[in-house]
Design an enzyme around this catalytic site. Structure first.
Site, PDB file in Angstrom:
ATOM      1  N   GLY A  20       7.486  45.798   9.639  1.00 56.64           N
ATOM      2  CA  GLY A  20       6.206  46.148   9.574  1.00 56.64           C
ATOM      3  C   GLY A  20       5.613  46.576   7.887  1.00 56.64           C
ATOM      4  N   CYS A  60      -9.744  19.992  19.121  1.00 61.94           N
ATOM      5  CA  CYS A  60     -10.944  20.134  20.028  1.00 61.94           C
ATOM      6  C   CYS A  60     -11.075  21.790  20.620  1.00 61.94           C
ATOM      7  CB  CYS A  60     -10.814  19.198  21.075  1.00 61.94           C
ATOM      8  SG  CYS A  60      -9.189  19.440  21.902  1.00 61.94           S
ATOM      9  N   PRO A 114      12.212  43.838   7.831  1.00 59.75           N
ATOM     10  CA  PRO A 114      10.945  43.271   7.149  1.00 59.75           C
ATOM     11  C   PRO A 114      10.878  41.803   7.373  1.00 59.75           C
ATOM     12  CG  PRO A 114      12.608  43.652   5.387  1.00 59.75           C
ATOM     13  CD  PRO A 114      13.288  44.186   6.696  1.00 59.75           C
ATOM     14  N   ARG A 153      -2.987  31.860  12.567  1.00 61.49           N
ATOM     15  CA  ARG A 153      -3.616  33.390  12.511  1.00 61.49           C
ATOM     16  C   ARG A 153      -4.736  33.551  12.363  1.00 61.49           C
ATOM     17  NH1 ARG A 153      -2.221  36.433   8.869  1.00 61.49           N
ATOM     18  NH2 ARG A 153      -1.518  38.208  10.242  1.00 61.49           N
TER      19      ARG A 153
END
Ligand code: LLP
Length: 402
Positions: free
Chosen positions: A226, A328, A261, A299
């Site tokens: 995190g 598309c 991590p 993302r």
């Protein structure tokens, strides 16, 4: 050392992911150093970037692996991670995955519910084994991050409440086929505030103390992943502040501290390179159409995540443009209102901080081949995944074509 990215894009083609392995090494060493003086294990969260060469690079430095599917466990083993440094987490493990993990004799399975514990016990019994386990505790702390990547509140599907965790430890400790060796929490991703981590660590360490009082000796204290990174202008948590907070929470306890991590290790090691196809103006809006798309790097589309975008080596007065791909969908964009100079066909656009959750979340939507991946290390470049071909994509269908 200046790297000629343009030449590399010409050499390997576009779209393309490039990862700086020296940066990854630096990150690993900085974090490991921050744990100095305490027993620690850094279990790289393979989901962030699971290229075998990336995992192998970290394994050589001494890293373990945090895996969320048996496929990731296999990748970690393939890449040379020591089996006693591999943990298998995730809210939903199938029996066959549990069985394989036990047969591969990895460090431990991280459990997320009582029902799962019973399944693991059953499978271990069938194999005549004792399963090393840890339990993911949900400390009910708000991590103050994007709701999609927040996991430490009771309203999330992750982990179990403290009381339930305690009951599970008592059960597991009595079971012939379970060996509770670890405890785990992970409250969310892209964390830039230390307080929620500190609070969670305190809560979970107290549980370790109360377990110790009833002779249940936990060896691994896993604080999850995190750690946030800089995408834009975020202030991130300093490594030594992070470890100091953890050390404080486990004061007086003899534990190996583990962390998981993902993004921290690889996000800013990587960039995504794509070439300009066309520019167009729809009314007031300027669009730069590139050869990469949401299937390569999702993302921005999925989380509205910000990635810094630059035109490589192009000068000129900038005006705002939407950088979009050929897929598309209206959601197919890398950035909106990005200040960019006038661009021409084949100019290179760099989408920064793309080393984590970039390639691993890529898909073949629109029958687009997944991009190639390149490692940069010590001034050298090398291919670590070749670009997919059309044949790669249809291989599993072709034999069924009637
Ligand atoms: N450990 C556990 C149990 C996790 O669920 C995660 C991430 C990690 C470690 C690694 O977290 P990191 O250090 O990378 O923050 N796809 C999203 C991120 C999802 C994270 C899921 N779990 C994104 O692109 O932002």
């Amino acid at each position: 050392m200046t790297i000629d990215y343009k030449a590399l894009v010409e050499k390997y083609g576009s779209p393309l992911y490039m990862y700086d392995f020296d940066y990854i090494e630096n990150r690993y060493k900085t974090l490991k150093e921050a744990f100095a003086g305490k027993k620690s294990l850094i279990n790289y969260a393979v989901k962030a970037n699971s290229n075998l060469s990336v995992i192998a690079h970290l394994a050589k430095l001494g890293a373990g692996a945090d895996c969320v599917s048996i496929g990731e466990v296999q990748r970690a083993l393939d890449a040379g991670v020591n089996k006693y440094k591999i943990i298998f987490s995730g809210v939903g493990k199938r029996d066959d995955e549990i069985e394989e993990a036990l047969e591969k004799d990895i460090l431990m399975l991280n459990l997320e519910s009582e029902a799962e514990m019973k399944r693991v016990e059953m499978v271990a019994k069938k194999l005549g084994k004792e399963a090393r386990i840890s339990i993911r505790v949900n400390p009910n702390i708000d991590p103050q991050t994007h709701p999609y990547i927040s996991t430490g509140l009771h309203e999330n599907k992750f982990g179990v409440e403290i009381d339930m965790a305690k009951r599970m430890y008592i059960y597991a400790n009595k079971s012939e086929h379970l060996n509770p060796v670890g405890i785990h929490f992970h409250i969310g991703s892209q964390l830039t505030n230390l307080d929620p981590i500190r609070e969670s660590a305190m809560i979970v360490a107290d549980l370790v103390r109360s377990l110790k009082a009833i002779k249940i000796d936990i060896k691994f204290f896993d604080v999850g992943g995190g750690l946030g990174v800089v995408y834009d202008d975020e202030t991130t948590i300093r490594e030594t502040d992070y470890t100091a907070a953890i050390f404080e929470s486990v004061k007086g306890l003899d534990l190996t501290i583990m962390c998981e991590p993902g993004r921290y290790m690889v996000a800013n090691a990587g960039a995504f390179f794509t070439r300009v196809l066309y520019e167009k103006q729809n009314g007031e809006r300027r669009f730069v159409i590139v050869d990469g798309a949401m299937n390569d790097l999702i993302r921005p589309s999925l989380y509205n995540a910000y990635h810094k975008i630059e035109a490589l080596g192009v000068e000129g007065e900038t005006t705002p443009a939407d950088v979009v791909g050929p897929v598309c969908e209206s959601g197919d964009f890398f950035g909106k209102n990005v200040p960019l100079p006038p661009l021409s066909h084949n100019d290179i656009i760099v989408v920064q901080s793309a080393g984590a959750y970039g390639f691993t979340m890529a898909s073949n939507y629109n029958t687009r081949p997944k991009p190639a991946e390149v490692a940069l290390q010590g001034g050298e470049d090398r291919l670590i995944r070749r670009r997919e071909t059309y044949e790669d994509q249809v291989r599993l269908e072709r034999e069924f074509l009637q």
